[in-house]
Motif scaffolding. Sequence first.
Motif, PDB file in Angstrom:
ATOM      1  N   UNK A 299       0.787  -1.240   0.000  1.00  0.00           N
ATOM      2  CA  UNK A 299       0.000   0.000   0.000  1.00  0.00           C
ATOM      3  C   UNK A 299       0.820   1.292   0.000  1.00  0.00           C
ATOM      4  N   UNK A 300       2.050   1.272   0.527  1.00  0.00           N
ATOM      5  CA  UNK A 300       2.811   2.519   0.668  1.00  0.00           C
ATOM      6  C   UNK A 300       4.188   2.404   0.034  1.00  0.00           C
ATOM      7  N   UNK A 301       4.707   3.569  -0.359  1.00  0.00           N
ATOM      8  CA  UNK A 301       6.037   3.616  -0.971  1.00  0.00           C
ATOM      9  C   UNK A 301       7.135   3.258   0.029  1.00  0.00           C
ATOM     10  N   UNK A 302       6.913   3.565   1.306  1.00  0.00           N
ATOM     11  CA  UNK A 302       7.916   3.240   2.324  1.00  0.00           C
ATOM     12  C   UNK A 302       8.137   1.729   2.408  1.00  0.00           C
ATOM     13  N   UNK A 303       7.060   0.967   2.226  1.00  0.00           N
ATOM     14  CA  UNK A 303       7.198  -0.485   2.246  1.00  0.00           C
ATOM     15  C   UNK A 303       7.951  -0.989   1.017  1.00  0.00           C
ATOM     16  N   UNK A 304       7.716  -0.352  -0.130  1.00  0.00           N
ATOM     17  CA  UNK A 304       8.468  -0.721  -1.339  1.00  0.00           C
ATOM     18  C   UNK A 304       9.948  -0.461  -1.110  1.00  0.00           C
ATOM     19  N   UNK A 305      10.262   0.674  -0.495  1.00  0.00           N
ATOM     20  CA  UNK A 305      11.650   1.031  -0.209  1.00  0.00           C
ATOM     21  C   UNK A 305      12.281   0.016   0.737  1.00  0.00           C
ATOM     22  N   UNK A 306      11.572  -0.363   1.804  1.00  0.00           N
ATOM     23  CA  UNK A 306      12.098  -1.341   2.755  1.00  0.00           C
ATOM     24  C   UNK A 306      12.297  -2.705   2.111  1.00  0.00           C
ATOM     25  N   UNK A 307      11.337  -3.138   1.316  1.00  0.00           N
ATOM     26  CA  UNK A 307      11.461  -4.433   0.634  1.00  0.00           C
ATOM     27  C   UNK A 307      12.622  -4.432  -0.351  1.00  0.00           C
ATOM     28  N   UNK A 308      12.797  -3.331  -1.061  1.00  0.00           N
ATOM     29  CA  UNK A 308      13.895  -3.243  -2.029  1.00  0.00           C
ATOM     30  C   UNK A 308      15.242  -3.259  -1.326  1.00  0.00           C
ATOM     31  N   UNK A 309      15.362  -2.537  -0.222  1.00  0.00           N
ATOM     32  CA  UNK A 309      16.629  -2.536   0.525  1.00  0.00           C
ATOM     33  C   UNK A 309      16.927  -3.925   1.089  1.00  0.00           C
ATOM     34  N   UNK A 310      15.906  -4.604   1.608  1.00  0.00           N
ATOM     35  CA  UNK A 310      16.107  -5.948   2.154  1.00  0.00           C
ATOM     36  C   UNK A 310      16.517  -6.928   1.055  1.00  0.00           C
ATOM     37  N   UNK A 311      15.879  -6.833  -0.087  1.00  0.00           N
ATOM     38  CA  UNK A 311      16.224  -7.730  -1.196  1.00  0.00           C
ATOM     39  C   UNK A 311      17.627  -7.441  -1.710  1.00  0.00           C
ATOM     40  N   UNK A 312      18.006  -6.170  -1.756  1.00  0.00           N
ATOM     41  CA  UNK A 312      19.351  -5.814  -2.216  1.00  0.00           C
ATOM     42  C   UNK A 312      20.410  -6.268  -1.219  1.00  0.00           C
ATOM     43  N   UNK A 313      20.096  -6.220   0.065  1.00  0.00           N
ATOM     44  CA  UNK A 313      21.046  -6.706   1.073  1.00  0.00           C
ATOM     45  C   UNK A 313      21.247  -8.213   0.945  1.00  0.00           C
ATOM     46  N   UNK A 314      20.175  -8.930   0.598  1.00  0.00           N
ATOM     47  CA  UNK A 314      20.278 -10.378   0.451  1.00  0.00           C
ATOM     48  C   UNK A 314      20.963 -10.783  -0.849  1.00  0.00           C
ATOM     49  N   UNK A 315      20.778  -9.984  -1.902  1.00  0.00           N
ATOM     50  CA  UNK A 315      21.350 -10.296  -3.217  1.00  0.00           C
ATOM     51  C   UNK A 315      22.004  -9.024  -3.777  1.00  0.00           C
ATOM     52  N   UNK A 316      23.320  -8.869  -3.644  1.00  0.00           N
ATOM     53  CA  UNK A 316      23.978  -7.632  -4.097  1.00  0.00           C
ATOM     54  C   UNK A 316      23.870  -7.383  -5.598  1.00  0.00           C
ATOM     55  N   UNK A 317      23.692  -8.428  -6.398  1.00  0.00           N
ATOM     56  CA  UNK A 317      23.575  -8.243  -7.849  1.00  0.00           C
ATOM     57  C   UNK A 317      22.111  -8.234  -8.298  1.00  0.00           C
ATOM     58  N   UNK A 318      21.238  -7.769  -7.444  1.00  0.00           N
ATOM     59  CA  UNK A 318      19.801  -7.757  -7.701  1.00  0.00           C
ATOM     60  C   UNK A 318      19.450  -6.825  -8.857  1.00  0.00           C
ATOM     61  N   UNK A 319      18.521  -7.270  -9.667  1.00  0.00           N
ATOM     62  CA  UNK A 319      17.983  -6.464 -10.762  1.00  0.00           C
ATOM     63  C   UNK A 319      16.507  -6.203 -10.485  1.00  0.00           C
TER      64      UNK A 319
END
Length: 142
Positions: free
Chosen positions: A79-99
């Motif tokens: 529902x919110x952009x803040x959650x998209x930001x948190x999910x993206x940061x978490x996914x990038x931390x788990x996979x540094x070569x994330x696309x």
Amino acid sequence: MAGFSSNKPNAPITGINVTPLVDITLVLLIIFMVTAKLVVSRAMPMDLPRAATGGEVQQVFSVSLRADGTTYVDSQAVPRDEQVLQLARAALAAHPDLRAVLQAEGTVQHSRVMHALDVLRQAGLSRIAFAVEPGPPVEVGP
């Protein structure tokens, strides 16, 4: 200048000195080599795919923008952009070569797409692609 003749002032030139011609050619070659390097360095950067016969499957962070205003991250409503930001940061931390793949319906406003792109960049994602469906080719008339 580049020719020589006998001691007579009106004698025809019987030979040409090619040393200045070679000097100018080498200087031009160096100039072209330097400018070619500058032109290539300003070319559009491309992230070319790597060929691999096997290995891990590459992770993709998918963001979908629907015309009704909803945003989906990996097929789940957010529902919110803040959650998209948190999910993206978490996914990038788990996979540094994330696309990331940004999908938007055709009627979604451009400003909303640019905002989603900005949120992904704020999260640190630099490899972002836009999903499209192939359409008919444009025909050029005679």
